[in-house]
Scaffold this active site. Sequence first.
Site, PDB file in Angstrom:
ATOM      1  CB  ALA A 147      -1.222 -16.606  92.775  1.00 54.17           C
ATOM      2  CG  ASN A 152       0.219 -16.292 101.396  1.00 53.32           C
ATOM      3  OD1 ASN A 152       0.092 -16.622 102.573  1.00 53.32           O
ATOM      4  ND2 ASN A 152       1.141 -15.422 101.013  1.00 53.32           N
ATOM      5  CG  HIS A 194      -0.044 -22.297  91.527  1.00 58.30           C
ATOM      6  ND1 HIS A 194       0.866 -22.682  92.487  1.00 58.30           N
ATOM      7  CD2 HIS A 194       0.044 -20.949  91.434  1.00 58.30           C
ATOM      8  CE1 HIS A 194       1.470 -21.599  92.965  1.00 58.30           C
ATOM      9  NE2 HIS A 194       0.991 -20.551  92.337  1.00 58.30           N
TER      10      HIS A 194
END
Length: 274
Positions: A128, A196, A226
């Site tokens: 991601a 992760n 993020h």
Amino acid sequence: MTDQRPLSDLRVAVAGLGSIGTKIAAALDQGIEGLTLAAVAVRDPAKHQAFLGGLRRPPRVLAVEELGDAADIVVECAPSKHLRAIVEPAVKRGRAAVVVSAGALLENSDLIDLARANGGRIIVPTGALIGLDAVNAAAIGTIHSVKMVSRKPVDGLKGAPFIVENNIDIDHLREPLKLFEGSAREAAKGFPANLNVAVALSLAGIGPDRTMVQIWADPGVTRNVHRIEVEADSARFSMSIENVPSENPKTGMITALSVIALLRKQRATLCVGT
């Protein structure tokens, strides 16, 4: 005269057919250059009978410990507690294991030595996150600091061990709440289904103990957000990504696409990026 015989297809096995595994299996079935879907492992085969039966070439359904015999590449996309059972038999046989549950890899780091001793490989996909190429490159020189701030919808954080153990109520939030600040290693323990991405970032750069992470529960966002800032001797850079959640709110849609992109590179004639 050189030998121009084509390479035989690499056999791929998928462990877990959740929101990530089904997309990877379907992509392999539809066709990825030089690869073939050889086997899958699932907890409840009957549950996935319709999906598997709908594939053009249904793979064998095996136990996880048998995947290393049936495939050259084993893709782990199961709950993190099953990582060892999937990866260990594969790398013992000198196979490659693609690890989606990167956080669990920190608690099973001896698997890296096992892979090295047996000629196996452990591959962590970008997942991601964007910019791991840049972090990998910067790490060849000196990285001074890596900071990551993650903002997630409340539904994607429910049930995380850190929240449960600290009895934090996130169901009635009206404004963003900072849940955690610390190292990527600590974040992976407290949020094993969510972070992760932070572990992948740490493995590409300066490690899980020096990579610093903030985690926010934010009722105002609908995507997993993020933001990463890297300070290195070669460059200073920041990156931001807003990932659309998949059917599983803890996982972004781009995670499965990242694994598919990685698999395409295994036998691609043209390969772009490190």
